[in-house]
Design a protein around this motif. Sequence first.
Motif, mmCIF file in Angstrom:
data_model
loop_
_atom_site.group_PDB
_atom_site.id
_atom_site.type_symbol
_atom_site.label_atom_id
_atom_site.label_comp_id
_atom_site.label_asym_id
_atom_site.label_seq_id
_atom_site.Cartn_x
_atom_site.Cartn_y
_atom_site.Cartn_z
ATOM 1 N N LEU A 99 -26.463 1.819 -35.017
ATOM 2 C CA LEU A 99 -26.255 1.638 -36.438
ATOM 3 C C LEU A 99 -27.532 1.073 -37.034
ATOM 4 O O LEU A 99 -27.924 -0.027 -36.707
ATOM 5 C CB LEU A 99 -25.078 0.677 -36.645
ATOM 6 C CG LEU A 99 -24.602 0.424 -38.048
ATOM 7 C CD1 LEU A 99 -24.026 1.694 -38.647
ATOM 8 C CD2 LEU A 99 -23.539 -0.658 -38.023
ATOM 9 N N ASP A 100 -28.229 1.837 -37.834
ATOM 10 C CA ASP A 100 -29.470 1.479 -38.523
ATOM 11 C C ASP A 100 -30.585 0.985 -37.588
ATOM 12 O O ASP A 100 -31.445 0.223 -37.986
ATOM 13 C CB ASP A 100 -29.225 0.482 -39.665
ATOM 14 C CG ASP A 100 -28.716 -0.886 -39.218
ATOM 15 O OD1 ASP A 100 -28.930 -1.278 -38.062
ATOM 16 O OD2 ASP A 100 -28.098 -1.571 -40.041
ATOM 17 N N ARG A 101 -30.545 1.422 -36.340
ATOM 18 C CA ARG A 101 -31.558 1.079 -35.326
ATOM 19 C C ARG A 101 -31.707 -0.426 -35.117
ATOM 20 O O ARG A 101 -32.738 -0.894 -34.653
ATOM 21 C CB ARG A 101 -32.901 1.715 -35.649
ATOM 22 C CG ARG A 101 -32.843 3.217 -35.594
ATOM 23 C CD ARG A 101 -34.196 3.813 -35.754
ATOM 24 N NE ARG A 101 -34.067 5.254 -35.833
ATOM 25 C CZ ARG A 101 -35.005 6.047 -36.232
ATOM 26 N NH1 ARG A 101 -36.160 5.562 -36.604
ATOM 27 N NH2 ARG A 101 -34.818 7.331 -36.281
ATOM 28 N N GLN A 102 -30.690 -1.180 -35.462
ATOM 29 C CA GLN A 102 -30.722 -2.625 -35.274
ATOM 30 C C GLN A 102 -29.474 -3.147 -34.575
ATOM 31 O O GLN A 102 -29.487 -4.233 -34.042
ATOM 32 C CB GLN A 102 -30.877 -3.334 -36.622
ATOM 33 C CG GLN A 102 -32.183 -3.037 -37.293
ATOM 34 C CD GLN A 102 -32.282 -3.730 -38.641
ATOM 35 O OE1 GLN A 102 -31.560 -4.683 -38.920
ATOM 36 N NE2 GLN A 102 -33.173 -3.250 -39.482
ATOM 37 N N ARG A 103 -28.398 -2.379 -34.632
ATOM 38 C CA ARG A 103 -27.140 -2.809 -34.034
ATOM 39 C C ARG A 103 -26.509 -1.649 -33.279
ATOM 40 O O ARG A 103 -26.606 -0.506 -33.707
ATOM 41 C CB ARG A 103 -26.169 -3.270 -35.119
ATOM 42 C CG ARG A 103 -26.681 -4.455 -35.908
ATOM 43 C CD ARG A 103 -25.802 -4.734 -37.095
ATOM 44 N NE ARG A 103 -26.086 -3.715 -38.113
ATOM 45 C CZ ARG A 103 -25.321 -3.476 -39.164
ATOM 46 N NH1 ARG A 103 -24.217 -4.146 -39.337
ATOM 47 N NH2 ARG A 103 -25.655 -2.568 -40.048
ATOM 48 N N THR A 104 -25.872 -1.969 -32.169
ATOM 49 C CA THR A 104 -25.209 -0.957 -31.358
ATOM 50 C C THR A 104 -23.703 -1.158 -31.401
ATOM 51 O O THR A 104 -23.222 -2.279 -31.305
ATOM 52 C CB THR A 104 -25.698 -1.030 -29.900
ATOM 53 O OG1 THR A 104 -27.101 -0.757 -29.862
ATOM 54 C CG2 THR A 104 -24.978 -0.034 -29.011
#
Length: 176
Positions: A94-99
């Motif tokens: 998710l947005d390259r910051q959260r998985t």
Amino acid sequence: MFATRDGGGTWRRINPPNAPPAGCDKDVGFTDGMLDWAVTACLAGTPPIYRTRDAGAHWAKTTVQPPGGDLGSGAEFAGIPVVTSGRAAVAFDLDRQRTLIYRSSDRGGSWQPVRPPGRASLWAVDIRTAQSWILIHADQLLRTDDAGRTWTHTTMHHRFAAITNSYYDFAPLIDF
């Protein structure tokens, strides 16, 4: 999309009903000879999961929503779903910051998001089976064998810095 019926000797272009769009990047994979997947990465919006149960003749699109409906640019699936005994799981960045991990109890017909415990982070994920997942972030390792209902947490002696800094656009792959 292209299909073959003779083991790759000849190929023909096909455009089956509801096929994944041509304008997005796709990761396509196969669970067995009839159940196939395509996950897409587009510039904006919720990336869907496409599933076919007839070797690609027809596709069904399932759109997933992250908790709160919060999607930044760069949201995408990190691989195709892993299916085991009618259950499925797939990692989602998710947005390259959260998985998140999406799990399904009906072979991918519907999906529920699972947040790894602790601070929201971009994790490197190995989905070993639909129930068993291993996640790494820096020196933290998380493991679940029940599709995210319970977790085991380990602090490792090695820190994987590439997962936490901006050297890579995506977290490295891990494989157990």
